[in-house]
Design a protein around this motif. Structure first.
Motif, PDB file in Angstrom:
ATOM      1  N   LEU A  50      -1.388   1.532   8.933  1.00  0.00           N
ATOM      2  CA  LEU A  50      -2.764   1.474   8.435  1.00  0.00           C
ATOM      3  C   LEU A  50      -2.863   0.741   7.098  1.00  0.00           C
ATOM      4  O   LEU A  50      -2.209   1.113   6.127  1.00  0.00           O
ATOM      5  CB  LEU A  50      -3.319   2.890   8.282  1.00  0.00           C
ATOM      6  CG  LEU A  50      -3.339   3.732   9.569  1.00  0.00           C
ATOM      7  CD1 LEU A  50      -3.828   5.133   9.263  1.00  0.00           C
ATOM      8  CD2 LEU A  50      -4.200   3.075  10.632  1.00  0.00           C
ATOM      9  N   ILE A  51      -3.698  -0.267   7.071  1.00  0.00           N
ATOM     10  CA  ILE A  51      -3.965  -1.006   5.837  1.00  0.00           C
ATOM     11  C   ILE A  51      -5.480  -1.159   5.723  1.00  0.00           C
ATOM     12  O   ILE A  51      -6.102  -1.985   6.411  1.00  0.00           O
ATOM     13  CB  ILE A  51      -3.289  -2.391   5.833  1.00  0.00           C
ATOM     14  CG1 ILE A  51      -1.779  -2.246   6.018  1.00  0.00           C
ATOM     15  CG2 ILE A  51      -3.599  -3.123   4.534  1.00  0.00           C
ATOM     16  CD1 ILE A  51      -1.045  -3.571   6.142  1.00  0.00           C
ATOM     17  N   HIS A  52      -6.086  -0.331   4.880  1.00  0.00           N
ATOM     18  CA  HIS A  52      -7.546  -0.324   4.723  1.00  0.00           C
ATOM     19  C   HIS A  52      -7.856   0.166   3.313  1.00  0.00           C
ATOM     20  O   HIS A  52      -7.173   1.056   2.797  1.00  0.00           O
ATOM     21  CB  HIS A  52      -8.191   0.597   5.766  1.00  0.00           C
ATOM     22  CG  HIS A  52      -9.683   0.528   5.794  1.00  0.00           C
ATOM     23  ND1 HIS A  52     -10.485   1.264   4.938  1.00  0.00           N
ATOM     24  CD2 HIS A  52     -10.539  -0.207   6.569  1.00  0.00           C
ATOM     25  CE1 HIS A  52     -11.760   0.993   5.201  1.00  0.00           C
ATOM     26  NE2 HIS A  52     -11.818   0.111   6.175  1.00  0.00           N
ATOM     27  N   PRO A  53      -8.886  -0.381   2.673  1.00  0.00           N
ATOM     28  CA  PRO A  53      -9.194   0.023   1.289  1.00  0.00           C
ATOM     29  C   PRO A  53      -9.564   1.495   1.127  1.00  0.00           C
ATOM     30  O   PRO A  53      -9.483   2.023   0.018  1.00  0.00           O
ATOM     31  CB  PRO A  53     -10.363  -0.898   0.908  1.00  0.00           C
ATOM     32  CG  PRO A  53     -10.906  -1.426   2.189  1.00  0.00           C
ATOM     33  CD  PRO A  53      -9.749  -1.493   3.125  1.00  0.00           C
ATOM     34  N   ASN A  54      -9.960   2.158   2.218  1.00  0.00           N
ATOM     35  CA  ASN A  54     -10.336   3.565   2.118  1.00  0.00           C
ATOM     36  C   ASN A  54      -9.315   4.497   2.766  1.00  0.00           C
ATOM     37  O   ASN A  54      -9.631   5.634   3.120  1.00  0.00           O
ATOM     38  CB  ASN A  54     -11.710   3.798   2.739  1.00  0.00           C
ATOM     39  CG  ASN A  54     -12.814   3.107   1.982  1.00  0.00           C
ATOM     40  OD1 ASN A  54     -13.468   2.210   2.506  1.00  0.00           O
ATOM     41  ND2 ASN A  54     -13.008   3.485   0.721  1.00  0.00           N
ATOM     42  N   ILE A  55      -8.070   4.015   2.915  1.00  0.00           N
ATOM     43  CA  ILE A  55      -6.989   4.840   3.441  1.00  0.00           C
ATOM     44  C   ILE A  55      -5.807   4.742   2.482  1.00  0.00           C
ATOM     45  O   ILE A  55      -5.414   3.643   2.082  1.00  0.00           O
ATOM     46  CB  ILE A  55      -6.565   4.379   4.849  1.00  0.00           C
ATOM     47  CG1 ILE A  55      -7.727   4.564   5.836  1.00  0.00           C
ATOM     48  CG2 ILE A  55      -5.335   5.149   5.324  1.00  0.00           C
ATOM     49  CD1 ILE A  55      -7.450   4.040   7.226  1.00  0.00           C
ATOM     50  N   GLN A  56      -5.274   5.884   2.091  1.00  0.00           N
ATOM     51  CA  GLN A  56      -4.135   5.894   1.176  1.00  0.00           C
ATOM     52  C   GLN A  56      -2.963   5.135   1.809  1.00  0.00           C
ATOM     53  O   GLN A  56      -2.537   5.438   2.914  1.00  0.00           O
ATOM     54  CB  GLN A  56      -3.724   7.323   0.837  1.00  0.00           C
ATOM     55  CG  GLN A  56      -2.702   7.410  -0.285  1.00  0.00           C
ATOM     56  CD  GLN A  56      -2.326   8.842  -0.626  1.00  0.00           C
ATOM     57  OE1 GLN A  56      -2.422   9.741   0.218  1.00  0.00           O
ATOM     58  NE2 GLN A  56      -1.889   9.074  -1.853  1.00  0.00           N
ATOM     59  N   ARG A  57      -2.442   4.168   1.093  1.00  0.00           N
ATOM     60  CA  ARG A  57      -1.434   3.261   1.638  1.00  0.00           C
ATOM     61  C   ARG A  57      -0.022   3.835   1.502  1.00  0.00           C
ATOM     62  O   ARG A  57       0.336   4.422   0.494  1.00  0.00           O
ATOM     63  CB  ARG A  57      -1.508   1.918   0.899  1.00  0.00           C
ATOM     64  CG  ARG A  57      -0.546   0.852   1.405  1.00  0.00           C
ATOM     65  CD  ARG A  57      -0.820  -0.463   0.701  1.00  0.00           C
ATOM     66  NE  ARG A  57      -0.670  -0.336  -0.748  1.00  0.00           N
ATOM     67  CZ  ARG A  57       0.489  -0.481  -1.387  1.00  0.00           C
ATOM     68  NH1 ARG A  57       1.598  -0.754  -0.717  1.00  0.00           N
ATOM     69  NH2 ARG A  57       0.537  -0.360  -2.711  1.00  0.00           N
ATOM     70  N   VAL A  58       0.763   3.653   2.557  1.00  0.00           N
ATOM     71  CA  VAL A  58       2.170   4.040   2.522  1.00  0.00           C
ATOM     72  C   VAL A  58       2.960   2.937   1.825  1.00  0.00           C
ATOM     73  O   VAL A  58       2.883   1.765   2.209  1.00  0.00           O
ATOM     74  CB  VAL A  58       2.724   4.260   3.938  1.00  0.00           C
ATOM     75  CG1 VAL A  58       4.235   4.481   3.890  1.00  0.00           C
ATOM     76  CG2 VAL A  58       2.043   5.453   4.588  1.00  0.00           C
TER      77      VAL A  58
END
Length: 330
Positions: free
Chosen positions: A66-74
């Motif tokens: 998941l790569i999205h501005p509103n998802i915490q990035r791993v």
């Protein structure tokens, strides 16, 4: 405590513990180049349970994609070889949990509630486009930056359509969280994108009123109400909420998935264009469903099929038996 400040794990030096939940502990840590991260480490004893291990592995599998501005990035994943424990390094978010905004029991402002809801619609729509259903939308799984930006996290209960569907049937893990779980999840179904729509609607109810839609003496009592009851008027609890917004939340929370918004972008469209929402039509639809399902009876069971008392006994019994059980379905 298993880890102490100053210890190094996989190239990350622990600074302090910032949180602890049923699944594990979260530390603030720094990489060798000085980058701050949130280091998530599961409780050792929990990994011995196949269901819990499946949830942790699922979070790793889903989160990395998941790569999205509103998802915490791993940032990275790894293994503490000394203790044989996996870890998950996530981007550090300067802010706090959405839950912290609600601890006073007071509602958020209408504008803030709409902003948070719309941002979550965008994040979840991105997930749904990838075939991922979160299934555990709640304030405890949402970070808010100081600038008011939402960061969705914790995909341990998610369903990835392209992978074997492994579900731990515990209240907080697989079925969802009682305050926000959809009726179909209560009934033991895995759920789909519309289950996330329901959960976001239930959370919006809390943002706008300061309280979750249902209350009970225990988790099972709350779960039963999602199937059998209907939430109280939002406007009676918060006069700042307009009728269009109230009807939008109620449509998201309709018990029959076919009568809800069918996608996050449908919900997003109405949330961000309340002036174009036909509140009278939505209200009439809600009343029509109420009339057809109750034949003029009390409106405490509206928006979906009528649920007889014996069926509710079965539903609650199944939910009780499910606690702690591992269900694996392919």
């Amino acid at each position: 405590m298993l880890y102490s400040p100053g210890e190094t794990i996989g190239g990350y030096t622990i600074i302090r513990r910032v949180g602890q939940g049923g699944m594990g502990v979260v530390f603030e840590a720094r990489s060798e180049d000085g980058t701050r991260v949130a280091l998530k480490i599961p409780h050792p004893q929990l990994l011995e349970d196949p269901g819990t291990r499946a949830r942790y592995d699922r979070e790793l599998e889903v989160s990395r994609s998941l790569i999205h501005p509103n998802i915490q990035r791993v940032v990275s994943t790894g293994l503490d070889e000394k203790r044989d424990l996996p870890f998950l390094a996530l981007e550090w978010v300067e802010g706090g949990l959405l839950r912290d905004f609600l601890r006073s029991g007071l509602p958020l402002s209408v504008d803030e509630s709409i902003s948070f809801g719309a941002q979550l619609c965008e994040a979840l729509n991105y997930c749904h486009d990838l075939g991922i259903v979160h299934r555990d939308i709640k304030p405890d799984n949402i970070l808010v930056t100081k600038a008011g930006k939402i960061q969705l996290m914790d995909f341990g209960a998610s369903l990835l359509e392209s992978a074997p569907k492994i579900t731990t049937a515990s209240l907080a893990a697989a079925l969802g969280t009682p305050d926000y779980m959809s009726p179909e999840q209560v009934e033991g179904q895995r759920g789909d994108v519309r289950s996330d729509v329901y959960s976001l609607g239930a959370m919006m109810f809390e943002l706008l009123t300061g309280q979750p839609p249902y209350h009970g003496d225990n988790a099972l009592a709350v779960m039963a109400q999602h199937v059998q009851s209907s939430p109280a008027s939002i406007r009676k609890k918060n006069r700042q909420v307009g009728t269009p917004l109230e009807e939008v939340v109620f449509k998201a929370m309709r018990r029959d998935p076919e009568l809800r918004y069918q996608s996050m972008m449908e919900l997003h469209r109405d949330l961000t264009n309340l002036g174009s929402v036909d509140a009278s039509r939505l209200g009439a639809e809600r009343a029509r469903v109420s009339s057809s399902t109750n034949n003029g009876a009390s409106d405490t069971t509206i928006w979906s099929r009528s649920v007889p008392a014996w069926a509710m006994v079965v539903v609650v019994a199944i939910a009780a038996i499910a606690v702690g059980t591992l269900l694996i379905a392919r």
